[in-house]
Design a protein around this motif. Sequence first.
Motif, PDB file in Angstrom:
ATOM      1  N   GLU A 104       4.429 -10.569 -17.135  1.00 24.08           N
ATOM      2  CA  GLU A 104       5.228  -9.418 -16.707  1.00 24.08           C
ATOM      3  C   GLU A 104       4.514  -8.103 -17.035  1.00 24.08           C
ATOM      4  OE1 GLU A 104       7.913  -9.225 -14.926  1.00 24.08           O
ATOM      5  OE2 GLU A 104       8.578 -11.305 -14.885  1.00 24.08           O
ATOM      6  N   GLU A 105       3.903  -8.012 -18.198  1.00 24.17           N
ATOM      7  CA  GLU A 105       3.156  -6.802 -18.564  1.00 24.17           C
ATOM      8  C   GLU A 105       1.984  -6.578 -17.606  1.00 24.17           C
ATOM      9  OE1 GLU A 105       3.684  -4.419 -20.726  1.00 24.17           O
ATOM     10  OE2 GLU A 105       5.179  -5.246 -22.099  1.00 24.17           O
ATOM     11  N   LEU A 106       1.344  -7.662 -17.185  1.00 23.01           N
ATOM     12  CA  LEU A 106       0.204  -7.562 -16.272  1.00 23.01           C
ATOM     13  C   LEU A 106       0.633  -7.360 -14.826  1.00 23.01           C
ATOM     14  CD1 LEU A 106      -2.042 -10.376 -17.811  1.00 23.01           C
ATOM     15  CD2 LEU A 106      -2.489  -7.908 -17.887  1.00 23.01           C
ATOM     16  N   GLY A 107       1.927  -7.566 -14.542  1.00 24.73           N
ATOM     17  CA  GLY A 107       2.435  -7.397 -13.181  1.00 24.73           C
ATOM     18  C   GLY A 107       1.947  -8.455 -12.220  1.00 24.73           C
ATOM     19  N   LEU A 108       1.806  -9.691 -12.713  1.00 23.36           N
ATOM     20  CA  LEU A 108       1.262 -10.781 -11.899  1.00 23.36           C
ATOM     21  C   LEU A 108       2.367 -11.668 -11.332  1.00 23.36           C
ATOM     22  CD1 LEU A 108      -1.650 -11.797 -14.290  1.00 23.36           C
ATOM     23  CD2 LEU A 108      -1.815 -10.403 -12.220  1.00 23.36           C
ATOM     24  N   ASP A 109       2.109 -12.259 -10.179  1.00 25.52           N
ATOM     25  CA  ASP A 109       3.033 -13.221  -9.586  1.00 25.52           C
ATOM     26  C   ASP A 109       2.895 -14.562 -10.300  1.00 25.52           C
ATOM     27  OD1 ASP A 109       3.954 -11.438  -7.658  1.00 25.52           O
ATOM     28  OD2 ASP A 109       2.372 -11.990  -6.241  1.00 25.52           O
ATOM     29  N   TYR A 110       4.027 -15.215 -10.482  1.00 26.80           N
ATOM     30  CA  TYR A 110       3.980 -16.543 -11.106  1.00 26.80           C
ATOM     31  C   TYR A 110       5.249 -17.307 -10.761  1.00 26.80           C
ATOM     32  CZ  TYR A 110       7.046 -14.456 -14.676  1.00 26.80           C
ATOM     33  OH  TYR A 110       8.088 -13.839 -15.332  1.00 26.80           O
ATOM     34  N   GLU A 111       5.149 -18.605 -10.877  1.00 28.50           N
ATOM     35  CA  GLU A 111       6.309 -19.500 -10.755  1.00 28.50           C
ATOM     36  C   GLU A 111       6.654 -19.978 -12.156  1.00 28.50           C
ATOM     37  OE1 GLU A 111       7.528 -23.858  -8.836  1.00 28.50           O
ATOM     38  OE2 GLU A 111       5.456 -23.125  -8.698  1.00 28.50           O
ATOM     39  N   HIS A 112       7.939 -20.030 -12.464  1.00 29.71           N
ATOM     40  CA  HIS A 112       8.373 -20.504 -13.774  1.00 29.71           C
ATOM     41  C   HIS A 112       9.161 -21.798 -13.609  1.00 29.71           C
ATOM     42  CE1 HIS A 112      11.125 -19.956 -17.515  1.00 29.71           C
ATOM     43  NE2 HIS A 112      10.137 -20.799 -17.757  1.00 29.71           N
ATOM     44  N   VAL A 113       8.641 -22.861 -14.180  1.00 30.29           N
ATOM     45  CA  VAL A 113       9.316 -24.157 -14.178  1.00 30.29           C
ATOM     46  C   VAL A 113       9.977 -24.323 -15.542  1.00 30.29           C
ATOM     47  CG1 VAL A 113       9.048 -26.658 -13.975  1.00 30.29           C
ATOM     48  CG2 VAL A 113       7.613 -25.130 -12.589  1.00 30.29           C
ATOM     49  N   ARG A 114      11.317 -24.264 -15.565  1.00 31.79           N
ATOM     50  CA  ARG A 114      12.041 -24.407 -16.831  1.00 31.79           C
ATOM     51  C   ARG A 114      12.084 -25.884 -17.195  1.00 31.79           C
ATOM     52  NH1 ARG A 114      14.438 -20.650 -13.719  1.00 31.79           N
ATOM     53  NH2 ARG A 114      14.836 -18.585 -14.634  1.00 31.79           N
ATOM     54  N   ALA A 115      11.256 -26.254 -18.138  1.00 30.67           N
ATOM     55  CA  ALA A 115      11.181 -27.661 -18.546  1.00 30.67           C
ATOM     56  C   ALA A 115      11.130 -27.733 -20.061  1.00 30.67           C
ATOM     57  CB  ALA A 115       9.945 -28.321 -17.944  1.00 30.67           C
ATOM     58  N   ALA A 116      11.896 -28.649 -20.630  1.00 29.93           N
ATOM     59  CA  ALA A 116      11.971 -28.799 -22.080  1.00 29.93           C
ATOM     60  C   ALA A 116      10.737 -29.521 -22.611  1.00 29.93           C
ATOM     61  CB  ALA A 116      13.231 -29.582 -22.443  1.00 29.93           C
ATOM     62  N   PRO A 117      10.398 -29.283 -23.880  1.00 26.57           N
ATOM     63  CA  PRO A 117       9.295 -30.027 -24.485  1.00 26.57           C
ATOM     64  C   PRO A 117       9.506 -31.540 -24.319  1.00 26.57           C
ATOM     65  CG  PRO A 117      10.026 -28.297 -25.954  1.00 26.57           C
ATOM     66  CD  PRO A 117      11.016 -28.337 -24.822  1.00 26.57           C
ATOM     67  N   ARG A 118       8.412 -32.227 -24.081  1.00 28.04           N
ATOM     68  CA  ARG A 118       8.356 -33.690 -23.927  1.00 28.04           C
ATOM     69  C   ARG A 118       9.045 -34.195 -22.672  1.00 28.04           C
ATOM     70  NH1 ARG A 118       8.836 -32.152 -28.849  1.00 28.04           N
ATOM     71  NH2 ARG A 118      11.080 -32.299 -28.956  1.00 28.04           N
ATOM     72  N   SER A 119       9.473 -33.300 -21.788  1.00 27.84           N
ATOM     73  CA  SER A 119      10.054 -33.738 -20.512  1.00 27.84           C
ATOM     74  C   SER A 119       8.927 -34.180 -19.570  1.00 27.84           C
ATOM     75  CB  SER A 119      10.861 -32.607 -19.872  1.00 27.84           C
ATOM     76  OG  SER A 119      10.000 -31.536 -19.530  1.00 27.84           O
ATOM     77  N   GLU A 120       9.299 -34.861 -18.498  1.00 30.83           N
ATOM     78  CA  GLU A 120       8.297 -35.375 -17.553  1.00 30.83           C
ATOM     79  C   GLU A 120       7.430 -34.263 -16.985  1.00 30.83           C
ATOM     80  OE1 GLU A 120       9.715 -37.915 -14.449  1.00 30.83           O
ATOM     81  OE2 GLU A 120      10.940 -39.115 -15.814  1.00 30.83           O
ATOM     82  N   ASP A 121       8.051 -33.124 -16.651  1.00 32.69           N
ATOM     83  CA  ASP A 121       7.297 -32.004 -16.080  1.00 32.69           C
ATOM     84  C   ASP A 121       6.229 -31.491 -17.039  1.00 32.69           C
ATOM     85  OD1 ASP A 121       8.589 -31.924 -13.626  1.00 32.69           O
ATOM     86  OD2 ASP A 121      10.147 -30.557 -14.336  1.00 32.69           O
ATOM     87  N   VAL A 122       6.500 -31.573 -18.327  1.00 28.62           N
ATOM     88  CA  VAL A 122       5.545 -31.096 -19.325  1.00 28.62           C
ATOM     89  C   VAL A 122       4.478 -32.145 -19.599  1.00 28.62           C
ATOM     90  CG1 VAL A 122       5.266 -30.312 -21.706  1.00 28.62           C
ATOM     91  CG2 VAL A 122       7.256 -29.572 -20.374  1.00 28.62           C
ATOM     92  N   VAL A 123       4.903 -33.378 -19.844  1.00 24.45           N
ATOM     93  CA  VAL A 123       3.962 -34.451 -20.187  1.00 24.45           C
ATOM     94  C   VAL A 123       2.957 -34.697 -19.065  1.00 24.45           C
ATOM     95  CG1 VAL A 123       3.783 -36.926 -20.737  1.00 24.45           C
ATOM     96  CG2 VAL A 123       5.551 -35.511 -21.832  1.00 24.45           C
ATOM     97  N   ALA A 124       3.352 -34.418 -17.824  1.00 31.26           N
ATOM     98  CA  ALA A 124       2.425 -34.592 -16.697  1.00 31.26           C
ATOM     99  C   ALA A 124       1.183 -33.720 -16.853  1.00 31.26           C
ATOM    100  CB  ALA A 124       3.138 -34.256 -15.387  1.00 31.26           C
ATOM    101  N   PHE A 125       1.321 -32.585 -17.559  1.00 25.92           N
ATOM    102  CA  PHE A 125       0.195 -31.676 -17.744  1.00 25.92           C
ATOM    103  C   PHE A 125      -0.317 -31.635 -19.183  1.00 25.92           C
ATOM    104  CE2 PHE A 125       2.154 -29.980 -13.878  1.00 25.92           C
ATOM    105  CZ  PHE A 125       1.032 -29.848 -13.072  1.00 25.92           C
ATOM    106  N   ASN A 126       0.552 -31.964 -20.130  1.00 23.09           N
ATOM    107  CA  ASN A 126       0.177 -31.940 -21.542  1.00 23.09           C
ATOM    108  C   ASN A 126       0.728 -33.194 -22.209  1.00 23.09           C
ATOM    109  OD1 ASN A 126      -0.440 -31.424 -24.180  1.00 23.09           O
ATOM    110  ND2 ASN A 126       0.838 -29.604 -24.390  1.00 23.09           N
ATOM    111  N   PRO A 127      -0.123 -34.197 -22.448  1.00 26.08           N
ATOM    112  CA  PRO A 127       0.356 -35.460 -23.025  1.00 26.08           C
ATOM    113  C   PRO A 127       1.083 -35.288 -24.354  1.00 26.08           C
ATOM    114  CG  PRO A 127      -1.897 -35.693 -22.229  1.00 26.08           C
ATOM    115  CD  PRO A 127      -1.558 -34.234 -22.139  1.00 26.08           C
TER     116      PRO A 127
END
Length: 198
Positions: A20-43
């Motif tokens: 937000e400070e940099l004024g950049l576009d981004y998508e935010h995926v609200r995912a809890a720690p150890r959820s499938e969305d997270v583990v897919a990128f960070n084991p």
Amino acid sequence: MYTVIGTVGSRTLRVLWMLEELGLDYEHVRAAPRSEDVVAFNPAGKVPVLVVDGTPITDSTAIITYLSDAHGRLTHKAGTLERARQDSVTQFLLDEFDANLWTAARHSFILPEELRLSGIKNSLRWELERSQHTLIHRMSEGEFVMGEELTVPDIILTHCLDWALMAKFPIVEHRLSEYHARMRARPAYQRAVARRDG
């Protein structure tokens, strides 16, 4: 377009605020720690994760440092004495603020109940108060930690002060309380926090 994975009530806030400070576009995926969305990128299942062109970056400090370096803002240039001082303060905050708060959280609700040591929080609270006294002597006389511009340590410190208050660890230095109020009033911080309720 960047993709940020993680819940706002975690270190993910640091990444959202930097974007937000940099004024950049981004998508935010609200995912809890150890959820499938997270583990897919960070084991390890930890948040936040920043996905850049299909490549995940983990660890909030690594992410916000990458973003500030990549966009040439909110940081001192690598290889300069100013950057060495900035990195030194960043490491101090991680060692003395973040680590104590994380240990307190682990012994409050993360570790299995039989491994939690509730008494440890007294020593962690004492350490955090002592670290506040040290920090104010390392801060610049300017509005921000390093001087007249917001940099990586400001993002980390503000988040740690938020975290300390939630954990009932007092902010004992008046200067830090004033600093904290100024940082929380920043529009970019407010936009990042608003994602918690969005």
